[in-house]
Design a protein around this motif. Sequence first.
Motif, PDB file in Angstrom:
ATOM      1  N   ASP C  39      43.071  38.992  51.257  1.00 57.35           N
ATOM      2  CA  ASP C  39      41.624  39.044  51.434  1.00 57.35           C
ATOM      3  C   ASP C  39      41.096  40.445  51.144  1.00 57.35           C
ATOM      4  O   ASP C  39      41.841  41.411  51.115  1.00 57.35           O
ATOM      5  CB  ASP C  39      41.197  38.565  52.828  1.00 57.35           C
ATOM      6  N   ASN C  71      31.941  33.710  51.869  1.00 56.99           N
ATOM      7  CA  ASN C  71      33.117  32.994  52.366  1.00 56.99           C
ATOM      8  C   ASN C  71      32.897  31.487  52.353  1.00 56.99           C
ATOM      9  O   ASN C  71      33.836  30.719  52.147  1.00 56.99           O
ATOM     10  CB  ASN C  71      33.492  33.479  53.769  1.00 56.99           C
ATOM     11  N   GLY C  75      34.861  32.740  48.927  1.00 56.61           N
ATOM     12  CA  GLY C  75      35.179  34.171  48.830  1.00 56.61           C
ATOM     13  C   GLY C  75      34.374  34.841  47.735  1.00 56.61           C
ATOM     14  O   GLY C  75      33.575  34.208  47.050  1.00 56.61           O
ATOM     15  N   PRO C  86      38.701  35.582  49.760  1.00 55.40           N
ATOM     16  CA  PRO C  86      37.908  35.609  51.004  1.00 55.40           C
ATOM     17  C   PRO C  86      37.724  37.024  51.539  1.00 55.40           C
ATOM     18  O   PRO C  86      38.562  37.896  51.309  1.00 55.40           O
ATOM     19  CB  PRO C  86      38.731  34.768  51.986  1.00 55.40           C
ATOM     20  N   LYS C  88      37.291  39.680  54.698  1.00 51.66           N
ATOM     21  CA  LYS C  88      37.553  39.899  56.117  1.00 51.66           C
ATOM     22  C   LYS C  88      36.760  41.124  56.547  1.00 51.66           C
ATOM     23  O   LYS C  88      36.749  42.132  55.846  1.00 51.66           O
ATOM     24  CB  LYS C  88      39.056  40.134  56.314  1.00 51.66           C
TER      25      LYS C  88
END
Lengths: 292, 324, 418
Positions: C39, C71, C75, C86, C88
């Motif tokens: 990510d 997301n 992503g 994605p 984070k």
Amino acid sequence: MLWLFALIAGVLFGLYYGLAALGLNLIFGVMRMVNLAHGDVIMLGGFAAVLLFDRFGVNPLVTVLLVIPPSLLVGYLTYYLLGRRVQRSRDPEMMSLVMFFGVSQVIEAVAVIAFGNNEASITSAVFGARPFSIAGQGVPGAWLVSAGVGLVALLLLFLYLYRTSLGRATRAIMSSPDEARAVGVNPDRISALTFGIGVGLAAIAGILSLFMIGGTTPSEGVDLTVTAFAVIVLGGLGSPMGTFLGGIVFGLALMFTQTFAPAWSGFAPFAILLAIMLLRPTGLLGRTVRSV
Amino acid sequence: MSSIAQRLRAGAGAVGRRPRRQVVGDVLLVVVPPAGFLVASLVYNNQLLLLTMMVYVALAQGLNVIFGFTGYLPFGYVGFFGAGAYGTALSVHFLHAPIALAILLGGLAGLLVAALLSPLLRLTGAYFAIASLAAAEALYYLISNPQLTAVTNGPYGVNLASVYNSGAAYLAAVVLVGVAMLCVVWVRRSHFGMALRAIRADPLAARLAGVNVVRARTIAWLISATLAGLAGAIYAWAVSVFYPEAVFDLSISVFAIVFALFGGVGTVLGPLLGAVILYGVYNYIGVSQPQDFQLIYGVLIVLIVLFLPNGLLSIRLRRLWRGR
Amino acid sequence: MLIPRTRTVGLAALSALLTIGLAACGAASTTASSGAPKDIVIGTLYSGSGSFANSSLPEFQGLKFWISQENAGGGVYVKAFNKKIPIKLVALNDQSSTTTATTEYEQLVTQDNINIFVPDFGSVLTLPAVTIAQEHHMLLFDQTATGSPLFTPGNQYIVLCDLPLSAIWPDPLGHFILAQHISRVAILYGANDFDATQAATVKSVLAQGGVTPVYYQAVPTATTSYGTLLHDIAATNPQAVIELGYASNDIPFLQAVQQGGYHFGMVVTAFPGQQYTLIENAVGKAGLSYTYTYGVPPYIKFNKVSEGLGTNAFISQFGHGSIANVSFENVAGYNTGLIIQAALGHATKFTQLGMRSALFALSGHFTTLDGAFKLNSEGGQVGELLPLAQFFPAGTGNAIKIVYPPASADHAPVYPAP
């Protein structure tokens, strides 16, 4: 006539500063505790006024009366839950400082959760939209209301301290806790009551601060605490009258520098405080103490 | 009075014939903390966090010198920190001083401000605390004043990028911790420290016993301010760009006081432990519970005072007494 | 007196504690392999409390909204790996303290293995990140810090995403004053980098037209009582009064104008455009009517955009259809996301400087709901200009209309104020 306006504004703001600092001085005088959360209580007073006005249209002057009972209760509880334990430590003056730093953090955090981070206020039109004329100068009505409330609070505090038995006991503890205990004064009861009165005065100052400093936000507590400390030290610890004198000196210093050298208006009040401390180490009306 | 004179003489004697174990202990006290921070930087690479922790160790120990040994609590302690930061910045800008010299000049700036403010020592208790706070605020408003932009760069802040060196700044902070520990060990063990404690216990009696009260207090005040000035100087170097409000932030004073009191003032180890543990906990909460950062830290401090009102080291003392 | 052995034990325990504690804090650091990361980690700070919270939190919400949108679509597209990855988010709370912000920025960079470095709101809290970004070779996606010390010729590791440099904010304001032939101007500004820079710009633009302010003074940023200052300003008979401060200055200033019963032809404050709902709640409808402010999104609208949602789409999705639910900071935070999206979507190499050169290539050819994205050589934003806006009474509140420059105006200015 710039100076005349600065003079009027300085005195009116001085009375407001005096009120904002009065509770802190009272608590310190009786308990020797440094209430670092004082400014946060002022902030809560402001939010109380905003909420009651927004939800129920309560006039802020009515809120001044409404905050008194809950303040007494909160002060009472704070003393018995927190204050008493700290007073038994080796250095209550300084440990109370650390503890109330923690309390101040908690109050600010809870205020953010309860009220959000935004500045809240009440439009000053509640005290009349037009300024009043004093000596040919247009003075906002809200300033006069705040100064008036400050004077009434001072008067009532005097009556309490000098005309009631509780007040006499309070003064006895301020001058000598041991002797007061010896003549049968219960210091716990007096301390708890004084704490309540101190909190109440701060909350009232908070209501007025909406009109004197524009509004209230959860983060404003620290600045208010610093100002309140400066004012009580200027006037003398343990002297309610001195607190108002200190407030007026602070207010005049601020307003005169705002008028004639605005860039120095942060510097001047503190520089004057330093100068006065060096000339009179116990403040303008403080009792002289033995020093080496 | 006579008992103080005796204690002073006994103290002076103890300085002369110190048991070897005590000497070893003192050396360890000065050497182990900086060594610990050196090792820490090998296993943990948030060096700025460690550096800030060291700065707080120095500040807590500096406060210890003035508060722990004389009872004077300067609320405006951050004023010396800011003076040190600006002393260094101005030395670099106007004198083109090499950074090592600039940092010493930062310490000197703290010392000079303290010398200027030494008449404040005539005040007592809360008066002194608030007067020193007023001095710090006045200094901040002076330095950040737009009308002094030509000298201090006023509200526009300071840029030390030309001398920036994070590794060297870290080593300087390690040395600073050693210096701070040395100062406190010396104050604790020396004749001078005995005099300070005698003054704290009873100023009048100490004076009658021949202690120069004003001089002793002033020296403690200057040592304390110089430590803060050096701490400010090294912090300024490490962050290299800052606005004036960052180095005159009142919370720096409050943190240093809280750390020192939490550990226990008047001891050598207390402020060190206080700063390392409480600042560590502060950052741990900040990273693990960012949502309720302030609330948790506030509650923690209240609980500490309620259940540990005489500082962390009081536990150890109590155990020690019971053990005997 | 303590016996030395105990002290030694204490010290040993302390160093052990320090080492264990630090080792526990320092999560196992895994270096990114040559392939695509699992990510994209964005690291940022926000102020959960303190004086910057009321700007920082809405900006943070805007950024989080962008992340949740990306997301939801699987992503963010990363060109270097030609696929969506994605996002984070690692976000820490600095409580408006620069000291805390400094260590937490370092925490993000050294412990959390972030790929994208986003600072907190405003110049004061962003400044400590500048050195850290440079030291660790991370590109700083500066959101709203527009002060002068942030941008230096040698520094490649900063781009200003959401606002123009503070030195060019008041350019339209100065020209409007000249165009209206206003000759008596009073300027009161906060003694901080952000406000002092703007004040200097207004002054120099006015000087081009031969206008010298009749009142030009700084006050401490902490100033909250303006009654006396306004009385002195009124004594200079100004036609226009400009107060440059933060929201915490603008509110007491606007209140003091009402309290004192002052009437000036033109009153300008900086933040009512950015925090309209908040400030109108505090000073009331009449307190804002006919005053001026910087015109910012969502009140200036950009619906033809090259990346992300246009203004109207953003209002409908983020603000549930009501512009009252959208502040400038919301737009700014979302726009930071869009700049990140553009950097990742155009950089051929997944490196910090790769992202930077992608953004420089896009500079001048790229529009979002925040306006035209354009960088100068130091990474400062010189597009996304702020026109001048005025408040007009409308219903229970005010309407914000752009009044200058004429090219982007949607309403004629009313000068002097009635």
